[in-house]
Scaffold this motif. Structure first.
Motif, PDB file in Angstrom:
ATOM      1  N   PHE A  21       0.838  -1.202   0.000  1.00 17.08           N
ATOM      2  CA  PHE A  21       0.000   0.000   0.000  1.00 17.08           C
ATOM      3  C   PHE A  21       0.875   1.256   0.000  1.00 17.08           C
ATOM      4  CE2 PHE A  21      -2.658   3.167   2.343  1.00 17.08           C
ATOM      5  CZ  PHE A  21      -3.604   3.341   1.341  1.00 17.08           C
ATOM      6  N   GLN A  25       1.708   4.193  -3.335  1.00 18.77           N
ATOM      7  CA  GLN A  25       1.630   5.647  -3.187  1.00 18.77           C
ATOM      8  C   GLN A  25       2.970   6.320  -3.460  1.00 18.77           C
ATOM      9  OE1 GLN A  25      -1.030   6.867   0.308  1.00 18.77           O
ATOM     10  NE2 GLN A  25      -0.596   4.710   0.744  1.00 18.77           N
ATOM     11  N   ASN A 245      -5.347  -4.102   3.017  1.00 17.76           N
ATOM     12  CA  ASN A 245      -5.500  -4.364   1.593  1.00 17.76           C
ATOM     13  C   ASN A 245      -4.514  -3.488   0.833  1.00 17.76           C
ATOM     14  OD1 ASN A 245      -6.641  -3.703  -1.182  1.00 17.76           O
ATOM     15  ND2 ASN A 245      -8.023  -5.339  -0.542  1.00 17.76           N
ATOM     16  N   GLU A 247      -4.443  -2.275  -2.027  1.00 20.38           N
ATOM     17  CA  GLU A 247      -5.001  -1.259  -2.922  1.00 20.38           C
ATOM     18  C   GLU A 247      -5.816  -0.200  -2.187  1.00 20.38           C
ATOM     19  OE1 GLU A 247      -7.152  -3.250  -5.976  1.00 20.38           O
ATOM     20  OE2 GLU A 247      -5.390  -4.257  -6.781  1.00 20.38           O
ATOM     21  N   THR A 248      -6.530  -0.595  -1.136  1.00 19.90           N
ATOM     22  CA  THR A 248      -7.409   0.357  -0.445  1.00 19.90           C
ATOM     23  C   THR A 248      -6.840   0.848   0.878  1.00 19.90           C
ATOM     24  OG1 THR A 248      -8.611  -1.359   0.790  1.00 19.90           O
ATOM     25  CG2 THR A 248      -9.386  -0.828  -1.446  1.00 19.90           C
ATOM     26  N   GLY A 249      -5.925   0.075   1.482  1.00 19.39           N
ATOM     27  CA  GLY A 249      -5.389   0.441   2.785  1.00 19.39           C
ATOM     28  C   GLY A 249      -6.297   0.078   3.930  1.00 19.39           C
ATOM     29  N   GLU A 250      -7.432  -0.552   3.645  1.00 18.46           N
ATOM     30  CA  GLU A 250      -8.364  -0.941   4.704  1.00 18.46           C
ATOM     31  C   GLU A 250      -7.874  -2.214   5.398  1.00 18.46           C
ATOM     32  OE1 GLU A 250     -12.099  -1.392   2.779  1.00 18.46           O
ATOM     33  OE2 GLU A 250     -12.410   0.766   2.479  1.00 18.46           O
ATOM     34  N   GLU A 252      -7.479  -5.704   6.598  1.00 18.14           N
ATOM     35  CA  GLU A 252      -7.845  -6.932   5.905  1.00 18.14           C
ATOM     36  C   GLU A 252      -7.834  -8.085   6.889  1.00 18.14           C
ATOM     37  OE1 GLU A 252      -5.197  -8.775   2.782  1.00 18.14           O
ATOM     38  OE2 GLU A 252      -6.819  -8.047   1.510  1.00 18.14           O
TER      39      GLU A 252
END
Length: 265
Positions: A21, A25, A245, A247-250, A252
């Motif tokens: 992640f 960025q 995650n 891609e989302t940074g949430e 997991e």
């Protein structure tokens, strides 16, 4: 002095999802700042850790039956050795006179080595318990703890745990066919090294404390620093570090690995 980046740069070890992640960025910021070399390095690191995630998923999906009977038997011995170490320290603490500095020091050592008690380690899946055993052994070999272990009469327990660590590692790593935990561990270590290399490249581009360098450096380092701070908070609160995650940074949720959770058979 060890010149490895991990010794020179003060960063926690990232989980693979957190590395990915952050690197996504960093690559985006590097492209925006026209740093083609940094963007290319980030892309290489992303490709590596994408493979690392695949290895981790494959490892997590292994069934308990892939572990040999030897590994399960050694696990029982390791559990007993960890418990014996804890019990030995507790006995010395309880037998100490009020205000005895040795008891206070011993309590602090146990709080570091077994922050949630022996059961929190002995109930772990094989691989995670092995990692904890390795962490404990690395700490008790430090000068301050080494002398304390001797003073508490725990030398025999530590020697037993050291002997079992090698047997435990060999039994676990030899149970999985072509894929071993050593391969997963090496892939993670390389991913962490590639992340630190990105940090070093950014520092090389903007090395001063001028306002311009600080601003440009911060823009590129921010994704990494945010994840590093998140890990620091987990450790400060003594919580397991949750992966995110890529891609989302949430957060997991870690799927239960068949046969590895529940921890022991």
């Amino acid at each position: 002095m060890d010149p490895l980046l991990a010794s020179l740069l003060n960063f926690y070890t990232f989980s693979t999802g957190r590395r990915l992640f952050a690197l996504y960025q960093v690559r985006k910021a590097a492209v925006a700042a026209s740093h083609a070399d940094l963007a290319a390095h980030a892309a290489h690191a992303i490709a590596h850790d994408t493979e690392t995630r695949a290895l981790e998923a494959k490892w997590a999906g292994r069934k308990l039956t892939t572990y040999s009977p030897e590994a399960r038997q050694i696990d029982i011995y390791v559990d007993a050795a960890i418990t014996a170490f804890r019990d030995g320290a507790d006995a010395q603490i309880r037998a100490s006179a009020p205000g005895d500095p040795l008891a206070d020091t011993a309590q602090k050592m146990i709080a570091v080595l077994l922050p949630k008690g022996a059961g929190a380690i002995t109930s772990l899946p094989f691989v995670e318990e092995l990692a904890e055993v390795q962490r404990i052994l690395s700490r008790v070999d430090e000068p301050d703890y080494k002398s304390l272990v001797t003073e508490l009469g725990l030398t025999r327990q530590v020697a037993r745990l050291k002997n079992l660590e090698g047997q435990y590692r060999a039994a676990i790593e030899g149970s999985g066919g072509p894929l071993t935990f050593a391969k997963v561990k090496d892939a993670r270590a390389k991913g962490q090294s590639l992340l630190l290399q990105a940090v070093a490249m950014i520092l090389g581009k903007y090395p001063s404390d001028s306002e311009a360098d600080r601003t440009a450096r911060g823009a590129l380092l921010s994704p990494i620093l945010v994840q590093n701070e998140a890990i620091r908070r987990y450790l400060r609160e003594r919580k397991p570090i949750e992966d995110v995650n890529p891609e989302t940074g949430e957060i997991e949720p870690e799927p239960p690995a068949p046969g590895e959770a529940p921890a022991k058979a």
